[in-house]
Design an enzyme around this catalytic site. Structure first.
Site, PDB file in Angstrom:
ATOM      1  N   CYS A 288     -66.470  35.920  24.732  1.00  8.81           N
ATOM      2  CA  CYS A 288     -65.737  37.093  24.277  1.00  8.81           C
ATOM      3  C   CYS A 288     -66.117  37.442  22.840  1.00  8.81           C
ATOM      4  O   CYS A 288     -66.556  36.601  22.076  1.00  8.81           O
ATOM      5  CB  CYS A 288     -64.230  36.916  24.340  1.00  8.81           C
ATOM      6  SG  CYS A 288     -63.654  36.252  25.890  1.00  8.81           S
TER       7      CYS A 288
ATOM      8  N   LYS B  56     -84.874  32.793  35.368  1.00  9.68           N
ATOM      9  CA  LYS B  56     -84.951  34.234  35.121  1.00  9.68           C
ATOM     10  C   LYS B  56     -84.660  35.002  36.409  1.00  9.68           C
ATOM     11  O   LYS B  56     -83.907  35.961  36.418  1.00  9.68           O
ATOM     12  CB  LYS B  56     -86.350  34.648  34.632  1.00  9.68           C
ATOM     13  CG  LYS B  56     -86.718  34.374  33.221  1.00  9.68           C
ATOM     14  CD  LYS B  56     -86.087  35.263  32.186  1.00  9.68           C
ATOM     15  CE  LYS B  56     -84.796  34.694  31.723  1.00  9.68           C
ATOM     16  NZ  LYS B  56     -84.812  33.652  30.736  1.00  9.68           N
TER      17      LYS B  56
ATOM     18  N   HIS C  87     -90.952  15.079  47.883  1.00 11.04           N
ATOM     19  CA  HIS C  87     -89.746  14.239  47.915  1.00 11.04           C
ATOM     20  C   HIS C  87     -88.493  15.014  48.301  1.00 11.04           C
ATOM     21  O   HIS C  87     -87.380  14.590  47.992  1.00 11.04           O
ATOM     22  CB  HIS C  87     -89.556  13.549  46.564  1.00 11.04           C
ATOM     23  CG  HIS C  87     -90.699  12.657  46.206  1.00 11.04           C
ATOM     24  ND1 HIS C  87     -90.984  11.504  46.908  1.00 11.04           N
ATOM     25  CD2 HIS C  87     -91.665  12.769  45.264  1.00 11.04           C
ATOM     26  CE1 HIS C  87     -92.066  10.937  46.396  1.00 11.04           C
ATOM     27  NE2 HIS C  87     -92.493  11.688  45.408  1.00 11.04           N
TER      28      HIS C  87
ATOM     29  N   GLU D  43     -87.957  27.818  34.215  1.00  6.89           N
ATOM     30  CA  GLU D  43     -87.616  29.050  33.504  1.00  6.89           C
ATOM     31  C   GLU D  43     -87.850  30.263  34.419  1.00  6.89           C
ATOM     32  O   GLU D  43     -87.044  31.200  34.444  1.00  6.89           O
ATOM     33  CB  GLU D  43     -88.439  29.149  32.211  1.00  6.89           C
ATOM     34  CG  GLU D  43     -88.364  30.468  31.461  1.00  6.89           C
ATOM     35  CD  GLU D  43     -86.970  30.841  30.942  1.00  6.89           C
ATOM     36  OE1 GLU D  43     -86.031  30.022  31.056  1.00  6.89           O
ATOM     37  OE2 GLU D  43     -86.804  31.967  30.461  1.00  6.89           O
TER      38      GLU D  43
ATOM     39  N   LYS E 282     -74.379  36.546  26.820  1.00  9.19           N
ATOM     40  CA  LYS E 282     -75.540  36.127  26.037  1.00  9.19           C
ATOM     41  C   LYS E 282     -75.211  34.939  25.133  1.00  9.19           C
ATOM     42  O   LYS E 282     -76.051  34.095  24.881  1.00  9.19           O
ATOM     43  CB  LYS E 282     -76.032  37.296  25.188  1.00  9.19           C
ATOM     44  CG  LYS E 282     -77.275  36.990  24.424  1.00  9.19           C
ATOM     45  CD  LYS E 282     -78.318  38.033  24.611  1.00  9.19           C
ATOM     46  CE  LYS E 282     -79.672  37.577  24.137  1.00  9.19           C
ATOM     47  NZ  LYS E 282     -80.427  36.798  25.125  1.00  9.19           N
TER      48      LYS E 282
ATOM     49  N   ASN F  63     -60.948  34.647  21.498  1.00  8.10           N
ATOM     50  CA  ASN F  63     -62.216  34.173  22.051  1.00  8.10           C
ATOM     51  C   ASN F  63     -62.121  32.648  22.110  1.00  8.10           C
ATOM     52  O   ASN F  63     -61.851  32.023  21.085  1.00  8.10           O
ATOM     53  CB  ASN F  63     -63.349  34.640  21.123  1.00  8.10           C
ATOM     54  CG  ASN F  63     -64.670  33.909  21.319  1.00  8.10           C
ATOM     55  OD1 ASN F  63     -65.472  33.828  20.406  1.00  8.10           O
ATOM     56  ND2 ASN F  63     -64.908  33.389  22.499  1.00  8.10           N
ATOM     57  N   GLY F  64     -62.312  32.062  23.297  1.00 11.89           N
ATOM     58  CA  GLY F  64     -62.242  30.601  23.406  1.00 11.89           C
ATOM     59  C   GLY F  64     -61.324  30.173  24.529  1.00 11.89           C
ATOM     60  O   GLY F  64     -60.996  30.973  25.419  1.00 11.89           O
TER      61      GLY F  64
ATOM     62  N   TRP G 117     -65.348  37.819  28.353  1.00 11.55           N
ATOM     63  CA  TRP G 117     -66.046  37.038  29.375  1.00 11.55           C
ATOM     64  C   TRP G 117     -64.984  36.120  29.957  1.00 11.55           C
ATOM     65  O   TRP G 117     -64.468  35.233  29.285  1.00 11.55           O
ATOM     66  CB  TRP G 117     -67.178  36.229  28.745  1.00 11.55           C
ATOM     67  CG  TRP G 117     -68.004  35.497  29.766  1.00 11.55           C
ATOM     68  CD1 TRP G 117     -68.999  36.017  30.550  1.00 11.55           C
ATOM     69  CD2 TRP G 117     -67.915  34.115  30.112  1.00 11.55           C
ATOM     70  NE1 TRP G 117     -69.530  35.037  31.354  1.00 11.55           N
ATOM     71  CE2 TRP G 117     -68.886  33.859  31.105  1.00 11.55           C
ATOM     72  CE3 TRP G 117     -67.117  33.059  29.675  1.00 11.55           C
ATOM     73  CZ2 TRP G 117     -69.078  32.612  31.672  1.00 11.55           C
ATOM     74  CZ3 TRP G 117     -67.303  31.801  30.239  1.00 11.55           C
ATOM     75  CH2 TRP G 117     -68.283  31.581  31.232  1.00 11.55           C
TER      76      TRP G 117
ATOM     77  N   GLU H  15     -80.962  34.668  37.559  1.00 14.49           N
ATOM     78  CA  GLU H  15     -79.919  35.276  36.725  1.00 14.49           C
ATOM     79  C   GLU H  15     -79.927  36.794  36.770  1.00 14.49           C
ATOM     80  O   GLU H  15     -78.883  37.404  36.606  1.00 14.49           O
ATOM     81  CB  GLU H  15     -79.916  34.724  35.293  1.00 14.49           C
ATOM     82  CG  GLU H  15     -81.088  35.027  34.425  1.00 14.49           C
ATOM     83  CD  GLU H  15     -81.010  34.320  33.063  1.00 14.49           C
ATOM     84  OE1 GLU H  15     -79.925  33.959  32.605  1.00 14.49           O
ATOM     85  OE2 GLU H  15     -82.076  34.136  32.448  1.00 14.49           O
TER      86      GLU H  15
ATOM     87  N   ARG I 248     -71.484  39.264  24.130  1.00 16.83           N
ATOM     88  CA  ARG I 248     -70.623  38.082  24.259  1.00 16.83           C
ATOM     89  C   ARG I 248     -69.764  38.109  25.521  1.00 16.83           C
ATOM     90  O   ARG I 248     -68.985  37.187  25.771  1.00 16.83           O
ATOM     91  CB  ARG I 248     -69.720  37.953  23.034  1.00 16.83           C
ATOM     92  CG  ARG I 248     -70.489  37.876  21.725  1.00 16.83           C
ATOM     93  CD  ARG I 248     -69.552  37.784  20.557  1.00 16.83           C
ATOM     94  NE  ARG I 248     -68.881  36.516  20.525  1.00 16.83           N
ATOM     95  CZ  ARG I 248     -69.344  35.420  19.931  1.00 16.83           C
ATOM     96  NH1 ARG I 248     -70.490  35.465  19.297  1.00 16.83           N
ATOM     97  NH2 ARG I 248     -68.679  34.304  19.956  1.00 16.83           N
TER      98      ARG I 248
HETATM   99  C1  G6P Z   1     -76.697  31.799  27.859  1.00 15.39           C
HETATM  100  C2  G6P Z   1     -77.734  32.893  27.868  1.00 15.39           C
HETATM  101  C3  G6P Z   1     -79.131  32.279  27.989  1.00 15.39           C
HETATM  102  C4  G6P Z   1     -79.361  31.268  26.887  1.00 15.39           C
HETATM  103  C5  G6P Z   1     -78.257  30.212  26.833  1.00 15.39           C
HETATM  104  C6  G6P Z   1     -78.331  29.411  25.553  1.00 15.39           C
HETATM  105  O1  G6P Z   1     -76.629  31.196  29.109  1.00 15.39           O
HETATM  106  O2  G6P Z   1     -77.509  33.794  28.934  1.00 15.39           O
HETATM  107  O3  G6P Z   1     -80.106  33.298  27.899  1.00 15.39           O
HETATM  108  O4  G6P Z   1     -80.593  30.643  27.083  1.00 15.39           O
HETATM  109  O5  G6P Z   1     -76.966  30.828  26.852  1.00 15.39           O
HETATM  110  O6  G6P Z   1     -78.031  30.258  24.480  1.00 15.39           O
HETATM  111  P1  G6P Z   1     -78.541  30.063  23.016  1.00 15.39           P
HETATM  112  O7  G6P Z   1     -77.987  31.237  22.253  1.00 15.39           O
HETATM  113  O8  G6P Z   1     -77.980  28.751  22.535  1.00 15.39           O
HETATM  114  O9  G6P Z   1     -80.029  30.066  23.042  1.00 15.39           O
END
Ligand code: G6P
Length: 607
Positions: free
Chosen positions: A2, A483, A502, A479, A602, A98-99, A74, A486, A27
């Site tokens: 948030c 990607k 395995h 990764e 994010k 927030n929290g 969020w 998500e 956020r």
């Molecule tokens: C969230 C974001 C990701 C990011 C991760 C870690 O899940 O959606 O894109 O890699 O947090 O965030 P940071 O700001 O610590 O890189």
């Protein structure tokens, strides 16, 4: 997570709150709301979904007032509907949070017994009622807030506003960030300096356990016992222009295309291309004396750390432990006195990464952080900040921050290798030269987007995808899968190619494409064998390789994406681009919300 904001201003505050919330949408974007005090009365508007819905509501039913608080959510406790949206009210008080309030269940029971009823499923509403109960007992607003704060356990950044007082917001921080912004005859509170950048660059960051009384012309910070505390006021680097998409459809597309430039900036910060050396760094440890490096991070940043393990171990002969921060923080890891710890984070605010940092700090381990937001909490609590120069990243799926993290980590690995005498100065020069070529190769790879778009059109028809790679391409495979899942919501897994036999091999059929990342490197032939195993079971292969690899891969593929041949050290940086583009175009074909995918945020400031 948030985002929260508070303004004690001198002009109509509602549009300013919305402007700040726009900058905080990274956020969370499940719902949004604002509250103001006008003619002494509290009023609010809230809306489910993105900020644009709140904006529409405000167009129809504007809110007056010169003081207000705002929130973009969020969801943690309670579904993301309007009733659960902040601000939450009790009699005479409005709150944004927030929290997570960890003791909310017992507080809720206590308040219910006192006759309070709850309109939402949130943990936040207990804070509103705690303050409201003090007010009802005749306690003045600031003291009422302080008493309520002392009852809270967990993580919170709060802004609290009162009926009948148009010159007071109380803020508090324990965990998630909160900053005070200083204006002329106006004051601000915000989750970060970027939110406040349109109004002021003069910022004071609260520390954990701080709470603040904010009025138009003054502010005062206290600790939980009520003692005044002093915090440094500083000029924020936060940019006041709202980052826009330029000619791109999405921020993610723009950020993918910015990579040649931001990788170049980042590398130039750490490497002296003219002399072929890594630049000296003011580190709180000596690479030559380390027996271990601990790296901890979340999400994409964790995967950048995992790639770097191969670099540090291979080039610098320095053993590396890489952990997901949410695991590391509780595992009671014994730490060597001769170790150093690196934390990788785009936002610099991720709660689990921050907690891991504090764990290492308490053990006396020197701390370096690789962060994109230089004024973030992680940066401020580190002994040394090693910035990525990616610029603001808006798309929730990290792209340019990832390749910039890799650029920093590769440069550090070269630095460590030289410091430890693991490479000669000739080898150092060759590696620096190779790294300097990464931006050029990245630009060439972007030209493949037509072919990648075509592959993505096909991929969008499938429900499951497997990504495979060996060595540094293994974290890259993870990764790629991350990607894809998500932003396109296609189920994807990233596996070490050698691990296929395995378990995951049981999944192979014509309904599950297998994307193999395999440049012609030291173990290319091994990966080819794994591709044969896939092909033998009717699996469809999409191969991402280079010219040499394409010539030598003796397997039929559904598609081969051919990158230029390039030095091994830069391959993880450059190969990140096709997997980002593949996820991006697939999501576009699926019609998902690319920049703000469902359920994600994010910056993750909750556990
Ligand atoms: C969230 C974001 C990701 C990011 C991760 C870690 O899940 O959606 O894109 O890699 O947090 O965030 P940071 O700001 O610590 O890189």
């Amino acid at each position: 997570m948030c985002g929260i904001v508070g303004i004690v201003g001198h002009s109509p505050v509602a549009p300013l709150l919305v402007e700040a919330l726009k900058r905080l949408e990274y956020r969370g974007y499940d719902s949004a709301g604002i509250a103001t005090v006008e003619h002494g009365e509290l009023a609010r508007r809230r809306a489910e979904g993105k900020l644009v819905n709140l904006q529409r509501k405000l167009d129809g039913e504007p809110l007056g007032g010169l003081i207000g608080i705002g929130h973009t959510r969020w969801a943690t406790h309670g579904v993301p509907n309007e009733t659960n949206a902040h601000p939450h009210f009790s009699d005479g008080v409005a709150i944004v949070h927030n929290g997570i309030i960890e003791n909310f269940a017992e507080l809720r029971e206590e308040l219910k017994k006192d006759g309070y009823s709850f309109t939402s499923q949130t943990d936040t509403e207990v804070v509103a009622h705690l303050v409201g109960r003090e007010l009802a007992a005749g306690v003045p607003p600031v003291e009422a807030a302080h008493r309520a704060l002392k009852r809270l356990e967990g993580a919170f950044a709060l802004a609290i506003m009162f009926r009948g007082d148009e010159d007071l917001i109380v803020g508090a921080r324990n965990g998630p960030p909160l900053a005070v912004g200083h204006g002329k005859g106006e004051m601000f509170l915000g989750s970060d300096a970027i939110a406040l950048a349109p109004f002021t660059n003069s910022i004071t960051y609260l520390e954990d356990g701080d709470w603040v009384v904010v009025r138009r012309n003054e502010f005062a910070i206290f600790d939980m016992e009520g003692n005044p505390v002093k915090r440094k006021r500083q000029q924020s680097l936060g940019t006041s222009f709202m980052v826009d998409k330029g000619n791109h459809r999405h921020f993610m597309e723009k950020e993918i295309h910015e990579q040649p430039e931001v990788i170049a900036h980042t590398l130039a910060h750490y490497l002296d291309f003219a002399n072929g050396t890594s630049r000296p760094l003011d580190l709180p440890f000596d690479f030559a004396k380390l027996d271990r490096l601990t790296i901890s991070a979340c999400g994409t940043a964790y995967l950048a750390g995992l790639v770097s393990k191969y670099w540090f171990e291979r080039l610098a002969k320095l053993p590396v432990d890489v952990d997901i921060a949410s695991e590391f923080r509780y595992r009671e890891v014994p730490l060597s006195t001769k170790s150093a710890a690196f934390f990788v984070s785009q936002s610099g605010e991720t709660a689990d990464t921050l907690a891991s940092l504090r764990y290492c700090k308490a053990a006396g381990v020197p701390i370096g952080s690789i962060v994109n937001v230089r004024e973030s909490t992680i940066a401020r609590e580190s002994d040394v900040t090693l910035p990525t120069l990616a610029g603001p990243e808006i798309g929730v799926a990290s792209t340019k921050a990832f390749t910039c993290q890799l650029s920093v980590l590769a440069s550090l690995a070269v630095r460590a290798a030289a410091a430890r005498g693991a490479i000669s100065s000739e080898e150092e020069r060759a590696m620096v030269r190779s790294l300097s070529e990464a931006p050029r190769y990245a630009a060439q790879v972007l030209k493949l987007d037509g072919q990648i778009e075509k592959v993505a059109r096909e991929l969008a028809h499938y429900k499951h995808v497997l990504y495979l790679g060996r060595d540094t391409n293994y974290p890259l495979a993870m990764e790629g899968a991350l990607k894809l899942k998500e932003i396109s919501y296609i189920h994807a897994e990233g596996y070490a190619a050698g691990e296929l036999k395995h378990g995951p091999i049981a999944l192979i059929d014509e309904q599950m494409p297998v994307i193999v990342i395999a440049p012609h490197d030291r173990i290319f032939e091994k990966t080819v064998s794994n591709m044969q195993e896939v092909a033998a079971r009717g699996g469809k292969i999409i191969l991402i390789t280079d010219t040499k690899g394409a010539a030598r891969a003796t397997v039929d593929t559904m598609e081969t994406i051919v990158l230029p041949d390039m030095p091994e050290i830069i391959a993880p940086i450059v190969y990140a681009l096709p997997i980002q583009l593949l996820a991006y175009y697939t999501a576009v074909f699926m019609g998902t919300d690319v920049d703000q995918p469902r359920n994600l945020a994010k910056s993750v400031t909750v556990e």
